[in-house]
Design a protein around this motif. Structure first.
Motif, PDB file in Angstrom:
ATOM      1  N   ARG A   1       0.818  -1.219   0.000  1.00 37.99           N
ATOM      2  CA  ARG A   1       0.000   0.000   0.000  1.00 37.99           C
ATOM      3  C   ARG A   1       0.852   1.270   0.000  1.00 37.99           C
ATOM      4  O   ARG A   1       0.313   2.359  -0.018  1.00 37.99           O
ATOM      5  N   CYS A   2       2.173   1.114   0.056  1.00 39.32           N
ATOM      6  CA  CYS A   2       3.088   2.274   0.152  1.00 39.32           C
ATOM      7  C   CYS A   2       2.632   3.199   1.280  1.00 39.32           C
ATOM      8  O   CYS A   2       2.387   4.391   1.080  1.00 39.32           O
ATOM      9  N   LEU A   3       2.526   2.637   2.469  1.00 36.27           N
ATOM     10  CA  LEU A   3       1.924   3.343   3.585  1.00 36.27           C
ATOM     11  C   LEU A   3       2.783   3.179   4.836  1.00 36.27           C
ATOM     12  O   LEU A   3       3.192   2.070   5.173  1.00 36.27           O
ATOM     13  N   VAL A   4       3.030   4.281   5.530  1.00 35.64           N
ATOM     14  CA  VAL A   4       3.714   4.269   6.822  1.00 35.64           C
ATOM     15  C   VAL A   4       2.742   4.875   7.832  1.00 35.64           C
ATOM     16  O   VAL A   4       2.272   6.000   7.658  1.00 35.64           O
ATOM     17  N   VAL A   5       2.443   4.130   8.888  1.00 38.46           N
ATOM     18  CA  VAL A   5       1.440   4.533   9.872  1.00 38.46           C
ATOM     19  C   VAL A   5       2.061   4.529  11.252  1.00 38.46           C
ATOM     20  O   VAL A   5       2.862   3.660  11.589  1.00 38.46           O
ATOM     21  N   VAL A   6       1.676   5.515  12.077  1.00 34.84           N
ATOM     22  CA  VAL A   6       2.086   5.572  13.477  1.00 34.84           C
ATOM     23  C   VAL A   6       0.850   5.324  14.342  1.00 34.84           C
ATOM     24  O   VAL A   6      -0.001   6.199  14.466  1.00 34.84           O
ATOM     25  N   PRO A   7       0.711   4.117  14.930  1.00 36.98           N
ATOM     26  CA  PRO A   7      -0.406   3.872  15.840  1.00 36.98           C
ATOM     27  C   PRO A   7      -0.038   4.283  17.273  1.00 36.98           C
ATOM     28  O   PRO A   7       1.057   4.004  17.758  1.00 36.98           O
ATOM     29  N   ILE A   8      -0.960   4.970  17.921  1.00 37.86           N
ATOM     30  CA  ILE A   8      -0.832   5.347  19.330  1.00 37.86           C
ATOM     31  C   ILE A   8      -2.078   4.795  20.012  1.00 37.86           C
ATOM     32  O   ILE A   8      -3.191   5.220  19.687  1.00 37.86           O
ATOM     33  N   PHE A   9      -1.902   3.850  20.937  1.00 32.59           N
ATOM     34  CA  PHE A   9      -3.076   3.164  21.466  1.00 32.59           C
ATOM     35  C   PHE A   9      -2.859   2.691  22.898  1.00 32.59           C
ATOM     36  O   PHE A   9      -1.743   2.511  23.360  1.00 32.59           O
ATOM     37  N   GLY A  10      -3.964   2.491  23.576  1.00 30.84           N
ATOM     38  CA  GLY A  10      -3.979   1.872  24.897  1.00 30.84           C
ATOM     39  C   GLY A  10      -4.312   0.404  24.748  1.00 30.84           C
ATOM     40  O   GLY A  10      -4.971   0.000  23.788  1.00 30.84           O
ATOM     41  N   SER A  11      -3.854  -0.398  25.686  1.00 34.84           N
ATOM     42  CA  SER A  11      -4.094  -1.839  25.572  1.00 34.84           C
ATOM     43  C   SER A  11      -4.397  -2.447  26.933  1.00 34.84           C
ATOM     44  O   SER A  11      -3.963  -1.947  27.968  1.00 34.84           O
ATOM     45  N   ILE A  12      -5.145  -3.533  26.886  1.00 34.35           N
ATOM     46  CA  ILE A  12      -5.418  -4.354  28.065  1.00 34.35           C
ATOM     47  C   ILE A  12      -4.877  -5.736  27.752  1.00 34.35           C
ATOM     48  O   ILE A  12      -5.156  -6.302  26.693  1.00 34.35           O
ATOM     49  N   ARG A  13      -4.108  -6.267  28.679  1.00 33.41           N
ATOM     50  CA  ARG A  13      -3.363  -7.500  28.452  1.00 33.41           C
ATOM     51  C   ARG A  13      -3.744  -8.532  29.504  1.00 33.41           C
ATOM     52  O   ARG A  13      -3.717  -8.250  30.696  1.00 33.41           O
ATOM     53  N   LEU A  14      -4.097  -9.735  29.065  1.00 37.59           N
ATOM     54  CA  LEU A  14      -4.350 -10.875  29.950  1.00 37.59           C
ATOM     55  C   LEU A  14      -3.317 -11.939  29.635  1.00 37.59           C
ATOM     56  O   LEU A  14      -3.143 -12.309  28.482  1.00 37.59           O
ATOM     57  N   SER A  15      -2.625 -12.421  30.669  1.00 37.50           N
ATOM     58  CA  SER A  15      -1.602 -13.439  30.420  1.00 37.50           C
ATOM     59  C   SER A  15      -1.568 -14.454  31.563  1.00 37.50           C
ATOM     60  O   SER A  15      -0.689 -14.417  32.411  1.00 37.50           O
ATOM     61  N   PRO A  16      -2.531 -15.369  31.576  1.00 37.81           N
ATOM     62  CA  PRO A  16      -2.525 -16.406  32.612  1.00 37.81           C
ATOM     63  C   PRO A  16      -1.408 -17.424  32.365  1.00 37.81           C
ATOM     64  O   PRO A  16      -1.028 -17.695  31.236  1.00 37.81           O
ATOM     65  N   GLN A  17      -0.902 -17.951  33.448  1.00 34.96           N
ATOM     66  CA  GLN A  17       0.173 -18.937  33.384  1.00 34.96           C
ATOM     67  C   GLN A  17      -0.448 -20.306  33.110  1.00 34.96           C
ATOM     68  O   GLN A  17      -1.347 -20.743  33.819  1.00 34.96           O
ATOM     69  N   ILE A  18       0.058 -21.007  32.075  1.00 35.55           N
ATOM     70  CA  ILE A  18      -0.500 -22.319  31.745  1.00 35.55           C
ATOM     71  C   ILE A  18       0.407 -23.456  32.207  1.00 35.55           C
ATOM     72  O   ILE A  18      -0.068 -24.545  32.462  1.00 35.55           O
ATOM     73  N   THR A  19       1.712 -23.217  32.275  1.00 33.77           N
ATOM     74  CA  THR A  19       2.646 -24.182  32.857  1.00 33.77           C
ATOM     75  C   THR A  19       3.639 -23.391  33.699  1.00 33.77           C
ATOM     76  O   THR A  19       3.548 -22.179  33.812  1.00 33.77           O
ATOM     77  N   GLU A  20       4.608 -24.085  34.261  1.00 31.04           N
ATOM     78  CA  GLU A  20       5.630 -23.406  35.071  1.00 31.04           C
ATOM     79  C   GLU A  20       6.425 -22.398  34.252  1.00 31.04           C
ATOM     80  O   GLU A  20       6.849 -21.385  34.755  1.00 31.04           O
ATOM     81  N   GLU A  21       6.623 -22.682  32.978  1.00 30.23           N
ATOM     82  CA  GLU A  21       7.480 -21.829  32.149  1.00 30.23           C
ATOM     83  C   GLU A  21       6.736 -21.006  31.110  1.00 30.23           C
ATOM     84  O   GLU A  21       7.340 -20.143  30.489  1.00 30.23           O
ATOM     85  N   LEU A  22       5.454 -21.267  30.862  1.00 26.37           N
ATOM     86  CA  LEU A  22       4.749 -20.598  29.768  1.00 26.37           C
ATOM     87  C   LEU A  22       3.518 -19.836  30.239  1.00 26.37           C
ATOM     88  O   LEU A  22       2.829 -20.256  31.159  1.00 26.37           O
ATOM     89  N   ARG A  23       3.280 -18.724  29.542  1.00 28.01           N
ATOM     90  CA  ARG A  23       2.062 -17.948  29.706  1.00 28.01           C
ATOM     91  C   ARG A  23       1.413 -17.829  28.341  1.00 28.01           C
ATOM     92  O   ARG A  23       2.092 -17.679  27.342  1.00 28.01           O
ATOM     93  N   ILE A  24       0.091 -17.876  28.307  1.00 29.82           N
ATOM     94  CA  ILE A  24      -0.627 -17.582  27.084  1.00 29.82           C
ATOM     95  C   ILE A  24      -1.096 -16.129  27.216  1.00 29.82           C
ATOM     96  O   ILE A  24      -1.578 -15.729  28.264  1.00 29.82           O
ATOM     97  N   THR A  25      -0.869 -15.340  26.187  1.00 30.11           N
ATOM     98  CA  THR A  25      -1.178 -13.911  26.270  1.00 30.11           C
ATOM     99  C   THR A  25      -2.237 -13.533  25.246  1.00 30.11           C
ATOM    100  O   THR A  25      -2.254 -14.050  24.136  1.00 30.11           O
TER     101      THR A  25
END
Length: 187
Positions: free
Chosen positions: A98-122
């Motif tokens: 698209r020959c396009l350069v975009v600057v996104p400025i945004f707020g986010s909400i993040r959920l990342s429960p732990q599924i094993t001792e070493e991994l989180r799903i986000t």
């Protein structure tokens, strides 16, 4: 007389053994640093119109998707026990076809429960503004949703994302992207 003396002794003993008990509230272990920093590097993908066909020059089958630019984003935020967080993000997205350069400025909400001792799903949702750096001076709402897996120890992860910029350049439909990328979250 004995009854009065007994009553006086019992009355005095009541005040002598009275005690005040301090009610201690349960204290949860607080994270000394309830903030996080996040860095993402990804590439938008586009559908290959020649997917599945044999390339006459290499003799190999064409892939389903082709890279279509690069995206870099950074953000900061606050989290509760690495499980839920809210943050502010900024980035720069380049879409090649698209020959396009975009600057996104945004707020986010993040959920990342732990599924094993070493991994989180986000999973993360974001909403904000997208500003084009081209001469068209386009702007619109920015929306994104992502899903990924993250290492608990060092915060490195891989994710897929769908985002929409909320404006169109040549056609009436809004510009969007399907991205795959790497992220690093520092707690």
């Amino acid at each position: 007389m004995k009854a009065k003396l007994l009553f006086l002794v019992l009355f005095a003993v009541q005040f002598g053994f009275a005690q005040e008990e301090e009610v201690k509230r349960k204290r949860f272990i607080e994270d000394p640093k309830p903030f996080y920093k996040k860095f993402e590097l990804s590439t938008p993908l586009k559908v290959n119109q020649y997917a599945g066909e044999i390339n006459p020059y290499t003799g190999e089958k064409e892939t389903w998707f082709l890279p279509d630019g690069i995206t870099a984003r950074a953000g900061i935020g606050s989290h509760f026990d690495k499980w839920i967080g809210a943050g502010m993000n900024i980035g720069i997205d380049w879409k090649g076809n698209r020959c396009l350069v975009v600057v996104p400025i945004f707020g986010s909400i993040r959920l990342s429960p732990q599924i094993t001792e070493e991994l989180r799903i986000t999973s993360e949702v974001g909403y904000g503004r997208a500003l084009s750096l081209s001469s068209d001076k386009l702007s619109g709402n920015f929306k994104k949703i992502s899903l990924g897996i993250e290492d608990e120890e060092n915060g490195l992860g891989i994710y897929i994302e769908l985002c929409q910029y909320g404006f169109a350049k040549y056609t009436p439909e809004r510009i969007g992207s399907f991205l795959i990328g790497l992220n690093c979250v520092i707690f």
